[in-house]
Design a protein around this motif. Structure first.
Motif, mmCIF file in Angstrom:
data_model
loop_
_atom_site.group_PDB
_atom_site.id
_atom_site.type_symbol
_atom_site.label_atom_id
_atom_site.label_comp_id
_atom_site.label_asym_id
_atom_site.label_seq_id
_atom_site.Cartn_x
_atom_site.Cartn_y
_atom_site.Cartn_z
ATOM 1 N N LEU A 1 105.183 -137.719 -61.239
ATOM 2 C CA LEU A 1 104.334 -136.949 -60.322
ATOM 3 C C LEU A 1 104.696 -135.462 -60.375
ATOM 4 C CD1 LEU A 1 103.999 -139.210 -57.172
ATOM 5 C CD2 LEU A 1 102.232 -138.612 -58.829
ATOM 6 N N TRP A 2 105.990 -135.161 -60.412
ATOM 7 C CA TRP A 2 106.436 -133.763 -60.432
ATOM 8 C C TRP A 2 105.859 -133.011 -61.631
ATOM 9 C CZ3 TRP A 2 107.828 -129.880 -57.709
ATOM 10 C CH2 TRP A 2 108.385 -128.756 -58.319
ATOM 11 N N ARG A 3 105.688 -133.678 -62.766
ATOM 12 C CA ARG A 3 105.140 -133.022 -63.961
ATOM 13 C C ARG A 3 103.765 -132.427 -63.695
ATOM 14 N NH1 ARG A 3 106.339 -134.598 -69.408
ATOM 15 N NH2 ARG A 3 104.089 -134.711 -69.602
ATOM 16 N N ASN A 4 103.078 -132.891 -62.660
ATOM 17 C CA ASN A 4 101.767 -132.358 -62.308
ATOM 18 C C ASN A 4 101.843 -131.143 -61.387
ATOM 19 O OD1 ASN A 4 99.720 -134.429 -63.406
ATOM 20 N ND2 ASN A 4 101.298 -135.669 -62.424
ATOM 21 N N ALA A 5 103.021 -130.845 -60.865
ATOM 22 C CA ALA A 5 103.162 -129.756 -59.901
ATOM 23 C C ALA A 5 103.029 -128.384 -60.554
ATOM 24 C CB ALA A 5 104.497 -129.865 -59.173
ATOM 25 N N LEU B 1 95.094 -142.405 -58.776
ATOM 26 C CA LEU B 1 95.108 -141.192 -59.593
ATOM 27 C C LEU B 1 94.075 -141.297 -60.708
ATOM 28 C CD1 LEU B 1 98.927 -140.474 -59.842
ATOM 29 C CD2 LEU B 1 97.264 -139.499 -58.261
ATOM 30 N N VAL B 2 93.272 -140.242 -60.846
ATOM 31 C CA VAL B 2 92.235 -140.183 -61.873
ATOM 32 C C VAL B 2 92.388 -138.876 -62.647
ATOM 33 C CG1 VAL B 2 90.599 -141.602 -60.578
ATOM 34 C CG2 VAL B 2 90.539 -139.115 -60.313
ATOM 35 N N LEU C 1 95.651 -128.982 -59.348
ATOM 36 C CA LEU C 1 96.753 -128.076 -59.028
ATOM 37 C C LEU C 1 96.867 -126.948 -60.044
ATOM 38 C CD1 LEU C 1 99.424 -130.682 -57.923
ATOM 39 C CD2 LEU C 1 98.015 -129.236 -56.461
ATOM 40 N N ARG C 2 96.423 -127.187 -61.254
ATOM 41 C CA ARG C 2 96.468 -126.167 -62.310
ATOM 42 C C ARG C 2 95.728 -124.900 -61.880
ATOM 43 N NH1 ARG C 2 97.523 -125.965 -67.672
ATOM 44 N NH2 ARG C 2 96.346 -124.458 -68.891
ATOM 45 N N GLY C 3 94.668 -125.057 -61.114
ATOM 46 C CA GLY C 3 93.889 -123.911 -60.659
ATOM 47 C C GLY C 3 94.674 -122.940 -59.791
ATOM 48 N N LEU C 4 95.796 -123.378 -59.258
ATOM 49 C CA LEU C 4 96.622 -122.488 -58.445
ATOM 50 C C LEU C 4 97.449 -121.525 -59.293
ATOM 51 C CD1 LEU C 4 98.015 -125.019 -55.811
ATOM 52 C CD2 LEU C 4 96.093 -123.421 -55.551
ATOM 53 N N TYR C 5 97.566 -121.795 -60.568
ATOM 54 C CA TYR C 5 98.466 -121.039 -61.438
ATOM 55 C C TYR C 5 97.753 -120.030 -62.332
ATOM 56 C CZ TYR C 5 102.183 -124.125 -59.935
ATOM 57 O OH TYR C 5 103.104 -124.808 -59.176
ATOM 58 N N ASP C 6 96.533 -119.653 -61.995
ATOM 59 C CA ASP C 6 95.796 -118.684 -62.816
ATOM 60 C C ASP C 6 96.595 -117.401 -63.042
ATOM 61 O OD1 ASP C 6 93.703 -120.431 -63.100
ATOM 62 O OD2 ASP C 6 92.437 -119.466 -61.595
ATOM 63 N N ASN D 1 100.720 -132.902 -51.017
ATOM 64 C CA ASN D 1 101.353 -133.835 -50.079
ATOM 65 C C ASN D 1 101.886 -135.071 -50.785
ATOM 66 O OD1 ASN D 1 101.355 -132.814 -47.334
ATOM 67 N ND2 ASN D 1 99.124 -132.798 -47.505
ATOM 68 N N LEU D 2 101.131 -135.583 -51.756
ATOM 69 C CA LEU D 2 101.584 -136.756 -52.500
ATOM 70 C C LEU D 2 102.851 -136.445 -53.288
ATOM 71 C CD1 LEU D 2 101.172 -139.675 -53.522
ATOM 72 C CD2 LEU D 2 99.783 -138.694 -55.362
ATOM 73 N N ILE D 3 102.881 -135.309 -53.948
ATOM 74 C CA ILE D 3 104.064 -134.954 -54.738
ATOM 75 C C ILE D 3 105.249 -134.676 -53.818
ATOM 76 C CG2 ILE D 3 105.041 -133.376 -56.440
ATOM 77 C CD1 ILE D 3 102.160 -133.000 -57.527
#
Length: 129
Positions: free
Chosen positions: A73-77, A116-117, A9-14, A62-64
């Motif tokens: 989980l939200w911390r990964n958003a 989760l990995v 998901l980090r890749g969405l925040y470039d 979808n999981l979040i």
């Protein structure tokens, strides 16, 4: 059970990761105009990913969404190093991202469907071409 790496998901925040601290302070993630710009930039980044990475991102969102009140989980958003205001409506925010990226609504998933990995595949992020 499918493996899932929420770090994709980090890749969405470039777009935001390229901003200075001062610019991030001025960026209110809850303002519709700012979200519109952010979501368009997210879509631009998303389109660069290959099918494996795209599926990982969609499954992660979808999981979040299905567990948006789960703080772990939200911390990964949103990447931790982005000093942004708190998102007022977590579910709406994630559903809007998903709609912009896929033009669809959330798919029902359960945390039990995924393992989760933290590892990224042997080729790193799967970019198309």
């Amino acid at each position: 059970m499918n493996s899932l790496n929420l770090n994709y998901l980090r890749g969405l925040y470039d777009y935001l990761l390229g901003k200075s601290d001062e610019e991030l302070e001025d960026f209110d993630i809850n303002l519709p105009a700012n979200r519109e710009i952010l979501f368009e930039e997210m879509k631009r980044s998303f389109l660069k990913f290959g099918p494996i990475s795209k599926n990982n991102i969609i499954d992660g969102i979808n999981l979040i969404i299905a567990n948006y009140s789960n703080d772990n989980l939200w911390r990964n958003a949103i990447p931790h190093d982005l000093s942004l205001n708190r998102v007022i409506d977590r579910r709406e925010y994630l559903e809007a991202i998903l709609f912009v990226l896929t033009n669809s609504t959330p798919s029902p998933v359960a945390a039990d469907d995924f393992f989760l990995v933290d590892e990224i595949g042997p080729q790193g992020l799967n970019y198309s071409e």
